[in-house]
Design an enzyme around this catalytic site. Sequence first.
Site, PDB file in Angstrom:
ATOM      1  N   ASP A   1      -1.948   9.147 -10.495  1.00 24.31           N
ATOM      2  CA  ASP A   1      -1.920   8.059 -11.471  1.00 24.31           C
ATOM      3  C   ASP A   1      -0.488   7.761 -11.935  1.00 24.31           C
ATOM      4  O   ASP A   1      -0.117   6.598 -12.119  1.00 24.31           O
ATOM      5  CB  ASP A   1      -2.787   8.415 -12.681  1.00 24.31           C
ATOM      6  CG  ASP A   1      -4.278   8.378 -12.362  1.00 24.31           C
ATOM      7  OD1 ASP A   1      -4.636   7.837 -11.297  1.00 24.31           O
ATOM      8  OD2 ASP A   1      -5.075   8.903 -13.167  1.00 24.31           O
TER       9      ASP A   1
ATOM     10  N   ASN B   1      -2.978  12.682  -4.013  1.00 20.90           N
ATOM     11  CA  ASN B   1      -4.064  13.089  -4.901  1.00 20.90           C
ATOM     12  C   ASN B   1      -4.631  14.452  -4.514  1.00 20.90           C
ATOM     13  O   ASN B   1      -4.932  15.286  -5.385  1.00 20.90           O
ATOM     14  CB  ASN B   1      -5.185  12.044  -4.875  1.00 20.90           C
ATOM     15  CG  ASN B   1      -4.834  10.803  -5.674  1.00 20.90           C
ATOM     16  OD1 ASN B   1      -4.114  10.878  -6.668  1.00 20.90           O
ATOM     17  ND2 ASN B   1      -5.335   9.660  -5.237  1.00 20.90           N
TER      18      ASN B   1
ATOM     19  N   GLU C   1      -4.860   2.004  -4.404  1.00 17.91           N
ATOM     20  CA  GLU C   1      -3.401   2.102  -4.437  1.00 17.91           C
ATOM     21  C   GLU C   1      -2.733   0.837  -3.895  1.00 17.91           C
ATOM     22  O   GLU C   1      -1.524   0.834  -3.641  1.00 17.91           O
ATOM     23  CB  GLU C   1      -2.927   3.318  -3.631  1.00 17.91           C
ATOM     24  CG  GLU C   1      -3.105   3.208  -2.132  1.00 17.91           C
ATOM     25  CD  GLU C   1      -4.469   3.667  -1.643  1.00 17.91           C
ATOM     26  OE1 GLU C   1      -4.601   3.980  -0.450  1.00 17.91           O
ATOM     27  OE2 GLU C   1      -5.402   3.717  -2.469  1.00 17.91           O
TER      28      GLU C   1
ATOM     29  N   ASP D   1       0.848  -1.186   0.000  1.00 12.51           N
ATOM     30  CA  ASP D   1       0.000   0.000   0.000  1.00 12.51           C
ATOM     31  C   ASP D   1       0.892   1.248   0.000  1.00 12.51           C
ATOM     32  O   ASP D   1       1.843   1.340   0.788  1.00 12.51           O
ATOM     33  CB  ASP D   1      -0.915   0.008   1.227  1.00 12.51           C
ATOM     34  CG  ASP D   1      -1.877   1.183   1.213  1.00 12.51           C
ATOM     35  OD1 ASP D   1      -2.949   1.057   0.592  1.00 12.51           O
ATOM     36  OD2 ASP D   1      -1.545   2.231   1.821  1.00 12.51           O
ATOM     37  N   ILE D   2       0.592   2.192  -0.905  1.00 15.42           N
ATOM     38  CA  ILE D   2       1.362   3.434  -0.958  1.00 15.42           C
ATOM     39  C   ILE D   2       0.937   4.321   0.211  1.00 15.42           C
ATOM     40  O   ILE D   2      -0.249   4.629   0.368  1.00 15.42           O
ATOM     41  CB  ILE D   2       1.130   4.164  -2.293  1.00 15.42           C
ATOM     42  CG1 ILE D   2       1.522   3.255  -3.465  1.00 15.42           C
ATOM     43  CG2 ILE D   2       1.931   5.465  -2.346  1.00 15.42           C
ATOM     44  CD1 ILE D   2       1.224   3.850  -4.821  1.00 15.42           C
TER      45      ILE D   2
END
Length: 280
Positions: free
Chosen positions: A163, A154, A189, A146-147
């Site tokens: 993106d 965002n 993500e 997971d980022i």
Amino acid sequence: MLHFIANGLVAAAIILQFLALRPVRILIALLPPGRLRFSWYVLTALIIIFIIGYGAYIPAFWGSHERLSDLVVPAVFFLVACFVLLVNILSLETARNMQRLRVFEQESITDPLTGIYNRRYLERRLTDEIARANRYGMPLSVLLIDIDHFKRVNDIYGHQVGDLVLEGMAQLIVTTLRTTDIVARYGGEEIMVIAPSTPVKIAADLAERLRKIVENASFEVPIELDCDISALGVTVSIGVACIGPHTKDMQDLIQSADKALYRAKSEGRNRVVTGNTTDV
């Protein structure tokens, strides 16, 4: 009259053979180098030989067609030319349809943004890998990545930058991990990696190496996006799980990796946590 019919059939056969060369040429261009492509080169040479032979037939037998039985050979020439043309056209259409099917199949299992596998393929492949691992008593691990603070990326820089980060992250993971590992977008993500024949300790070491590479990497932001930055760095949290007494099916394995990921995020992010150590 029979003379004109005979010569007309042979001339038509020559034209059809010339037409048959076009689909062969297109088909050869579609094929990779190899035996199959060479075979079509041989067929091209045979068609050219037929054309030369048909062309030689007309002057050699000029004026010798006086009975209906004399039309048998020209008629056979014409039917053979029709057959060759039809086979070549059908072969080309079959090759094109198979190519379309391959593209369609690839698109159906690929995430359009990141270029890695999608969740549909992930679940199907993970089910197969778990069944194989259980059947042969082999280890199988998964990494749920997971980022960190992706929503913040965002919100601050816009979804286009988000993106780009997600796409760059996916490609970084693919190039970092082994060719035997399966990388897929799990959702949002989150990216999942299936590591066949991999014990949990090796999977954790692999995850830690990946975490460090991501931490030291940066993702370029094109100037046309009009952002305040030209490159962006992120970190990842990774949950690792392995099949065992408590995780024998896909749902249990994913749930174990998800719990490990949750711990990694709650303990400060940018770290690797292994779930269900009893399953090592």
